[in-house]
Design a protein around this motif. Structure first.
Motif, PDB file in Angstrom:
ATOM      1  N   ALA A  86     -14.732  27.668  16.754  1.00  0.00           N
ATOM      2  CA  ALA A  86     -13.737  28.857  17.183  1.00  0.00           C
ATOM      3  C   ALA A  86     -13.063  29.465  15.937  1.00  0.00           C
ATOM      4  O   ALA A  86     -12.935  28.637  14.794  1.00  0.00           O
ATOM      5  N   ALA A  87     -12.702  30.756  16.018  1.00  0.00           N
ATOM      6  CA  ALA A  87     -12.043  31.238  14.791  1.00  0.00           C
ATOM      7  C   ALA A  87     -11.258  32.573  15.392  1.00  0.00           C
ATOM      8  O   ALA A  87     -11.505  33.049  16.369  1.00  0.00           O
ATOM      9  N   GLU A  88     -10.421  33.164  14.698  1.00  0.00           N
ATOM     10  CA  GLU A  88      -9.647  34.318  14.689  1.00  0.00           C
ATOM     11  C   GLU A  88     -10.157  35.329  13.854  1.00  0.00           C
ATOM     12  O   GLU A  88     -10.152  35.251  12.793  1.00  0.00           O
TER      13      GLU A  88
ATOM     14  N   THR B 206     -19.149  43.678   7.324  1.00  0.00           N
ATOM     15  CA  THR B 206     -18.909  42.387   6.648  1.00  0.00           C
ATOM     16  C   THR B 206     -17.897  42.024   7.449  1.00  0.00           C
ATOM     17  O   THR B 206     -16.732  42.082   7.786  1.00  0.00           O
ATOM     18  N   LEU B 207     -18.375  40.856   8.467  1.00  0.00           N
ATOM     19  CA  LEU B 207     -17.626  40.096   9.399  1.00  0.00           C
ATOM     20  C   LEU B 207     -16.925  38.926   8.760  1.00  0.00           C
ATOM     21  O   LEU B 207     -17.512  37.968   8.123  1.00  0.00           O
ATOM     22  N   ARG B 208     -15.737  38.822   9.267  1.00  0.00           N
ATOM     23  CA  ARG B 208     -14.741  37.929   8.735  1.00  0.00           C
ATOM     24  C   ARG B 208     -13.824  37.261   9.773  1.00  0.00           C
ATOM     25  O   ARG B 208     -13.260  37.971  10.716  1.00  0.00           O
ATOM     26  N   ALA B 209     -13.480  36.102   9.652  1.00  0.00           N
ATOM     27  CA  ALA B 209     -12.753  35.268  10.674  1.00  0.00           C
ATOM     28  C   ALA B 209     -12.144  34.103  10.049  1.00  0.00           C
ATOM     29  O   ALA B 209     -12.751  33.566   9.314  1.00  0.00           O
TER      30      ALA B 209
ATOM     31  N   LEU C 149     -13.809  34.896  19.745  1.00  0.00           N
ATOM     32  CA  LEU C 149     -14.456  33.773  18.961  1.00  0.00           C
ATOM     33  C   LEU C 149     -14.107  32.617  19.357  1.00  0.00           C
ATOM     34  O   LEU C 149     -14.209  31.477  18.630  1.00  0.00           O
ATOM     35  N   SER C 150     -13.647  32.246  20.677  1.00  0.00           N
ATOM     36  CA  SER C 150     -12.949  31.110  21.054  1.00  0.00           C
ATOM     37  C   SER C 150     -14.241  30.324  21.720  1.00  0.00           C
ATOM     38  O   SER C 150     -14.150  30.134  23.049  1.00  0.00           O
ATOM     39  N   GLY C 151     -15.059  29.705  21.088  1.00  0.00           N
ATOM     40  CA  GLY C 151     -16.170  28.852  21.493  1.00  0.00           C
ATOM     41  C   GLY C 151     -17.479  28.996  20.597  1.00  0.00           C
ATOM     42  O   GLY C 151     -17.799  30.092  20.117  1.00  0.00           O
TER      43      GLY C 151
ATOM     44  N   ALA D 138     -14.382  18.841   8.073  1.00  0.00           N
ATOM     45  CA  ALA D 138     -14.016  19.554   9.402  1.00  0.00           C
ATOM     46  C   ALA D 138     -12.627  19.583   9.314  1.00  0.00           C
ATOM     47  O   ALA D 138     -12.002  20.685  10.070  1.00  0.00           O
ATOM     48  N   ARG D 139     -11.868  18.780   8.931  1.00  0.00           N
ATOM     49  CA  ARG D 139     -10.354  19.096   8.684  1.00  0.00           C
ATOM     50  C   ARG D 139     -10.010  20.139   7.674  1.00  0.00           C
ATOM     51  O   ARG D 139      -9.287  21.048   7.827  1.00  0.00           O
ATOM     52  N   ASP D 140     -10.609  20.122   6.653  1.00  0.00           N
ATOM     53  CA  ASP D 140     -10.292  21.333   5.596  1.00  0.00           C
ATOM     54  C   ASP D 140     -10.854  22.613   5.900  1.00  0.00           C
ATOM     55  O   ASP D 140     -10.274  23.604   5.192  1.00  0.00           O
ATOM     56  N   LEU D 141     -11.632  22.565   6.859  1.00  0.00           N
ATOM     57  CA  LEU D 141     -12.416  24.065   7.049  1.00  0.00           C
ATOM     58  C   LEU D 141     -11.429  24.681   8.061  1.00  0.00           C
ATOM     59  O   LEU D 141     -11.550  25.899   8.072  1.00  0.00           O
ATOM     60  N   LEU D 142     -10.355  24.023   8.660  1.00  0.00           N
ATOM     61  CA  LEU D 142      -9.628  24.616   9.406  1.00  0.00           C
ATOM     62  C   LEU D 142      -8.601  25.605   8.657  1.00  0.00           C
ATOM     63  O   LEU D 142      -7.839  25.206   7.562  1.00  0.00           O
ATOM     64  N   GLY D 143      -8.477  26.864   8.810  1.00  0.00           N
ATOM     65  CA  GLY D 143      -7.993  27.747   8.201  1.00  0.00           C
ATOM     66  C   GLY D 143      -8.904  28.779   7.158  1.00  0.00           C
ATOM     67  O   GLY D 143      -8.373  29.732   6.526  1.00  0.00           O
ATOM     68  N   LYS D 144      -9.906  28.214   6.890  1.00  0.00           N
ATOM     69  CA  LYS D 144     -11.011  28.893   5.718  1.00  0.00           C
ATOM     70  C   LYS D 144     -11.294  30.091   6.536  1.00  0.00           C
ATOM     71  O   LYS D 144     -11.413  30.142   7.838  1.00  0.00           O
ATOM     72  N   ILE D 145     -11.970  30.862   5.799  1.00  0.00           N
ATOM     73  CA  ILE D 145     -12.470  32.248   6.347  1.00  0.00           C
ATOM     74  C   ILE D 145     -14.149  32.139   6.263  1.00  0.00           C
ATOM     75  O   ILE D 145     -14.690  32.053   5.253  1.00  0.00           O
ATOM     76  N   LEU D 146     -14.597  32.385   7.223  1.00  0.00           N
ATOM     77  CA  LEU D 146     -15.869  32.625   7.331  1.00  0.00           C
ATOM     78  C   LEU D 146     -16.290  34.142   7.271  1.00  0.00           C
ATOM     79  O   LEU D 146     -15.853  34.968   7.783  1.00  0.00           O
ATOM     80  N   VAL D 147     -17.323  34.332   6.384  1.00  0.00           N
ATOM     81  CA  VAL D 147     -17.798  35.637   6.074  1.00  0.00           C
ATOM     82  C   VAL D 147     -19.244  35.797   6.105  1.00  0.00           C
ATOM     83  O   VAL D 147     -20.193  34.842   5.806  1.00  0.00           O
ATOM     84  N   HIS D 148     -19.690  36.816   7.164  1.00  0.00           N
ATOM     85  CA  HIS D 148     -21.229  37.124   7.264  1.00  0.00           C
ATOM     86  C   HIS D 148     -21.274  38.380   6.909  1.00  0.00           C
ATOM     87  O   HIS D 148     -20.854  39.546   7.614  1.00  0.00           O
ATOM     88  N   ARG D 149     -21.995  38.861   5.956  1.00  0.00           N
ATOM     89  CA  ARG D 149     -22.502  40.345   5.538  1.00  0.00           C
ATOM     90  C   ARG D 149     -23.817  40.541   6.342  1.00  0.00           C
ATOM     91  O   ARG D 149     -24.762  40.026   5.955  1.00  0.00           O
ATOM     92  N   VAL D 150     -23.779  41.600   7.235  1.00  0.00           N
ATOM     93  CA  VAL D 150     -24.873  42.009   8.149  1.00  0.00           C
ATOM     94  C   VAL D 150     -24.829  43.562   7.910  1.00  0.00           C
ATOM     95  O   VAL D 150     -24.091  44.295   8.432  1.00  0.00           O
TER      96      VAL D 150
END
Length: 209
Positions: free
Chosen positions: A115-117, A47-50, A126-128, A31-43
DNA sequence: GCGTCGATGGCA
DNA sequence: GCCATCGACGCG
């Protein structure tokens, strides 16, 4: 124009796809380490990224806020599998929540992505967790996806070192002694973090911008 | 700005 | 009957 080989090498080093070794660890660490990581979904063609800025850890069957505390059911089965898969469930009949299953087989832990940017000039709120999953087009059909694949996955950002704030998890008042555990992790001062914002008191939040 | 309320469906 | 939520509404 010529390909900038140095730049490509640098990008490959910096933005590696997270794999098995990353996911098969305790949820509280991930949970700590995921902060700052980039989520990617190819649909489709998109390609959605945040960049992830808020997470919560659900640390196992003994955690009364964790769905796995209900035991092995059709819904929680995926959490009892190996880390590195998506656990997506429906809440309030209209929102889906994206979780990352962590740890090893039979140790049911997960991290909720709250949440993500948005990146790439993507205009999205993406705030929630409900808004994030909806914007990322994540439905029950994506439940169980292997994050080692090319559809839904996470990228490292090796040089990103956010300041982290912890707080109580949101919406788990029923979880007895577990409701007060500091298992919510936020990137300090990110505007994309959902409410309640952990770095403001109730009064200072009212007085701010 | 803040509290309250209701939508809506899978699951046990 | 619950929910790891959100947005609309009313208040003064």
């Amino acid at each position: 124009m010529a390909i900038d080989r140095t730049k490509l090498t640098e990008m490959a080093r910096k933005f590696k796809k997270l794999g098995r070794a990353f996911y098969e660890r305790p949820a509280i660490d991930i949970a700590r380490d995921l902060l700052g990581k980039i989520l990617v979904h190819r649909v489709g063609k998109r390609t959605l990224r945040a960049r992830i800025v808020e997470t919560e850890a659900y640390v196992g069957e003994h955690d009364l806020a964790c769905h796995a505390s209900k035991g092995r059911t059709r819904r929680t089965e995926i959490m009892f599998g190996p880390g590195g898969h998506a656990y997506i469930y429906l809440i309030y009949g209209m929102y889906t929540m994206l979780n990352i299953v962590t740890s090893k087989r039979d140790d049911a832990q997960a991290v909720l992505i709250r949440a993500a940017e948005p990146l790439d000039n993507w205009q999205a709120d993406l705030s929630g967790p409900g808004k994030l999953a909806r914007a990322f087009d994540l439905t029950l059909a994506e439940n169980g996806l292997d994050l080692g694949g090319d559809k839904l996955y996470l990228l490292d950002d090796a040089d990103y070192r956010p300041r982290i704030v912890t707080s109580k998890r949101v919406g788990v008042e029923y979880a007895q002694q577990w409701k007060d555990e500091l298992l919510r992790f936020c990137v300090a001062d990110s505007k994309a973090v959902s409410k309640p914002r952990p770095w403001f008191t109730a009064s200072s939040q009212a007085n701010s911008g």
